[in-house]
Scaffold this active site. Sequence first.
Site, PDB file in Angstrom:
ATOM      1  N   PRO A 199       0.785  -1.228   0.000  1.00  0.00           N
ATOM      2  CA  PRO A 199       0.000   0.000   0.000  1.00  0.00           C
ATOM      3  C   PRO A 199       0.822   1.286   0.000  1.00  0.00           C
ATOM      4  O   PRO A 199       1.839   1.383   0.679  1.00  0.00           O
ATOM      5  CB  PRO A 199      -0.842  -0.097   1.276  1.00  0.00           C
ATOM      6  CG  PRO A 199      -0.178  -1.119   2.114  1.00  0.00           C
ATOM      7  CD  PRO A 199       0.488  -2.074   1.170  1.00  0.00           C
ATOM      8  N   ASN A 200       0.340   2.218  -0.798  1.00  0.00           N
ATOM      9  CA  ASN A 200       0.879   3.585  -0.913  1.00  0.00           C
ATOM     10  C   ASN A 200       2.204   3.659  -1.664  1.00  0.00           C
ATOM     11  O   ASN A 200       2.731   4.758  -1.878  1.00  0.00           O
ATOM     12  CB  ASN A 200       1.011   4.244   0.473  1.00  0.00           C
ATOM     13  CG  ASN A 200      -0.323   4.347   1.171  1.00  0.00           C
ATOM     14  OD1 ASN A 200      -1.282   4.844   0.578  1.00  0.00           O
ATOM     15  ND2 ASN A 200      -0.425   3.847   2.385  1.00  0.00           N
ATOM     16  N   ARG A 235       5.182  10.879  -2.430  1.00  0.00           N
ATOM     17  CA  ARG A 235       4.935  10.577  -1.025  1.00  0.00           C
ATOM     18  C   ARG A 235       6.197  10.767  -0.177  1.00  0.00           C
ATOM     19  O   ARG A 235       7.188  10.066  -0.398  1.00  0.00           O
ATOM     20  CB  ARG A 235       4.492   9.114  -0.947  1.00  0.00           C
ATOM     21  CG  ARG A 235       4.313   8.589   0.433  1.00  0.00           C
ATOM     22  CD  ARG A 235       4.188   7.075   0.417  1.00  0.00           C
ATOM     23  NE  ARG A 235       3.961   6.611   1.757  1.00  0.00           N
ATOM     24  CZ  ARG A 235       4.207   5.386   2.185  1.00  0.00           C
ATOM     25  NH1 ARG A 235       4.679   4.472   1.357  1.00  0.00           N
ATOM     26  NH2 ARG A 235       3.981   5.062   3.421  1.00  0.00           N
ATOM     27  N   TYR A 245      11.296   8.572   1.336  1.00  0.00           N
ATOM     28  CA  TYR A 245      11.250   7.490   0.350  1.00  0.00           C
ATOM     29  C   TYR A 245      11.926   7.825  -0.982  1.00  0.00           C
ATOM     30  O   TYR A 245      11.960   6.978  -1.880  1.00  0.00           O
ATOM     31  CB  TYR A 245       9.778   7.092   0.108  1.00  0.00           C
ATOM     32  CG  TYR A 245       9.100   6.578   1.357  1.00  0.00           C
ATOM     33  CD1 TYR A 245       9.567   5.438   2.010  1.00  0.00           C
ATOM     34  CD2 TYR A 245       8.002   7.249   1.912  1.00  0.00           C
ATOM     35  CE1 TYR A 245       8.965   4.973   3.171  1.00  0.00           C
ATOM     36  CE2 TYR A 245       7.387   6.777   3.078  1.00  0.00           C
ATOM     37  CZ  TYR A 245       7.883   5.647   3.690  1.00  0.00           C
ATOM     38  OH  TYR A 245       7.287   5.184   4.843  1.00  0.00           O
ATOM     39  N   ASN A 274       7.997  -5.614  -0.906  1.00  0.00           N
ATOM     40  CA  ASN A 274       7.942  -4.524   0.057  1.00  0.00           C
ATOM     41  C   ASN A 274       6.477  -4.458   0.506  1.00  0.00           C
ATOM     42  O   ASN A 274       5.647  -3.889  -0.181  1.00  0.00           O
ATOM     43  CB  ASN A 274       8.372  -3.192  -0.573  1.00  0.00           C
ATOM     44  CG  ASN A 274       8.376  -2.066   0.455  1.00  0.00           C
ATOM     45  OD1 ASN A 274       7.823  -2.211   1.552  1.00  0.00           O
ATOM     46  ND2 ASN A 274       8.976  -0.940   0.103  1.00  0.00           N
ATOM     47  N   ALA A 304       3.084  -0.872   4.812  1.00  0.00           N
ATOM     48  CA  ALA A 304       2.510  -0.862   6.170  1.00  0.00           C
ATOM     49  C   ALA A 304       2.102  -2.259   6.638  1.00  0.00           C
ATOM     50  O   ALA A 304       2.090  -2.531   7.844  1.00  0.00           O
ATOM     51  CB  ALA A 304       1.313   0.083   6.214  1.00  0.00           C
ATOM     52  N   GLU A 311      12.620  -9.526   1.608  1.00  0.00           N
ATOM     53  CA  GLU A 311      11.856  -8.351   2.070  1.00  0.00           C
ATOM     54  C   GLU A 311      12.676  -7.086   1.820  1.00  0.00           C
ATOM     55  O   GLU A 311      13.867  -7.050   2.139  1.00  0.00           O
ATOM     56  CB  GLU A 311      11.577  -8.518   3.565  1.00  0.00           C
ATOM     57  CG  GLU A 311      10.797  -7.378   4.185  1.00  0.00           C
ATOM     58  CD  GLU A 311      10.619  -7.578   5.699  1.00  0.00           C
ATOM     59  OE1 GLU A 311      10.967  -8.664   6.220  1.00  0.00           O
ATOM     60  OE2 GLU A 311      10.157  -6.631   6.353  1.00  0.00           O
ATOM     61  N   HIS A 364      12.698  -2.692   2.127  1.00  0.00           N
ATOM     62  CA  HIS A 364      12.113  -1.410   2.527  1.00  0.00           C
ATOM     63  C   HIS A 364      13.026  -0.304   2.052  1.00  0.00           C
ATOM     64  O   HIS A 364      14.255  -0.414   2.166  1.00  0.00           O
ATOM     65  CB  HIS A 364      11.968  -1.313   4.048  1.00  0.00           C
ATOM     66  CG  HIS A 364      11.074  -2.372   4.589  1.00  0.00           C
ATOM     67  ND1 HIS A 364       9.715  -2.325   4.457  1.00  0.00           N
ATOM     68  CD2 HIS A 364      11.358  -3.546   5.204  1.00  0.00           C
ATOM     69  CE1 HIS A 364       9.194  -3.412   4.981  1.00  0.00           C
ATOM     70  NE2 HIS A 364      10.163  -4.180   5.440  1.00  0.00           N
ATOM     71  N   ARG A 417      13.134   4.439  12.679  1.00  0.00           N
ATOM     72  CA  ARG A 417      11.939   5.281  12.611  1.00  0.00           C
ATOM     73  C   ARG A 417      11.052   5.054  13.846  1.00  0.00           C
ATOM     74  O   ARG A 417      11.547   4.702  14.897  1.00  0.00           O
ATOM     75  CB  ARG A 417      11.215   4.988  11.291  1.00  0.00           C
ATOM     76  CG  ARG A 417      12.104   5.294  10.064  1.00  0.00           C
ATOM     77  CD  ARG A 417      11.373   5.077   8.771  1.00  0.00           C
ATOM     78  NE  ARG A 417      10.232   5.992   8.658  1.00  0.00           N
ATOM     79  CZ  ARG A 417       9.256   5.817   7.777  1.00  0.00           C
ATOM     80  NH1 ARG A 417       9.290   4.788   6.932  1.00  0.00           N
ATOM     81  NH2 ARG A 417       8.257   6.662   7.720  1.00  0.00           N
TER      82      ARG A 417
END
Length: 143
Positions: free
Chosen positions: A9-10, A17, A22, A73, A76, A97, A99, A106
């Site tokens: 998502p996103n 964004r 990012y 990825n 969320a 995985e 990111h 964070r």
Amino acid sequence: MKILVINGPNLDLLGKRQPEVYGRLTLKEINEKMVALAKELQCEIEFFQSNHEGEIVDTIGKAKGKFDCLIINPAAYTHTSVAVRDAIVATGIPTIEVHLSNIYAREEFRRKSLIAPVAVGQICGFGPDGYLMALRAAVGMKG
Ligand code: DQA
């Protein structure tokens, strides 16, 4: 070797964004870089992005027998989705995985990945280059 890249998502909003977190590349631009590297590494690559948990679960399920490696990825869903984790286990395909940001540097809630324990490995904090590192890692796992 066939690799499926899944973005959660996103991530369709990359470029616009939170560029300070990012980066400024769009998902399309990142995917183009991956296509170029896949050509060099002589592997096949496909892409899927969804903002919907169920669609991601379905896509992982359908990957069985078709792909040799998943690069994901989960965005969320990394921090919340038992369903995505279970789908990875059920499909049995080695999964890397990725990111863009360093999730350990964070907010507290981002420091836990439900996916990491069932992934071959995790790459985070290198921005878009992380996807290219994951692709090299996927091809390296072959032999
Ligand atoms: C992310 C990190 C997640 O915590 C966040 O929800 C994302 C993107 C990353 O690539 O850094 O959407 O997966």
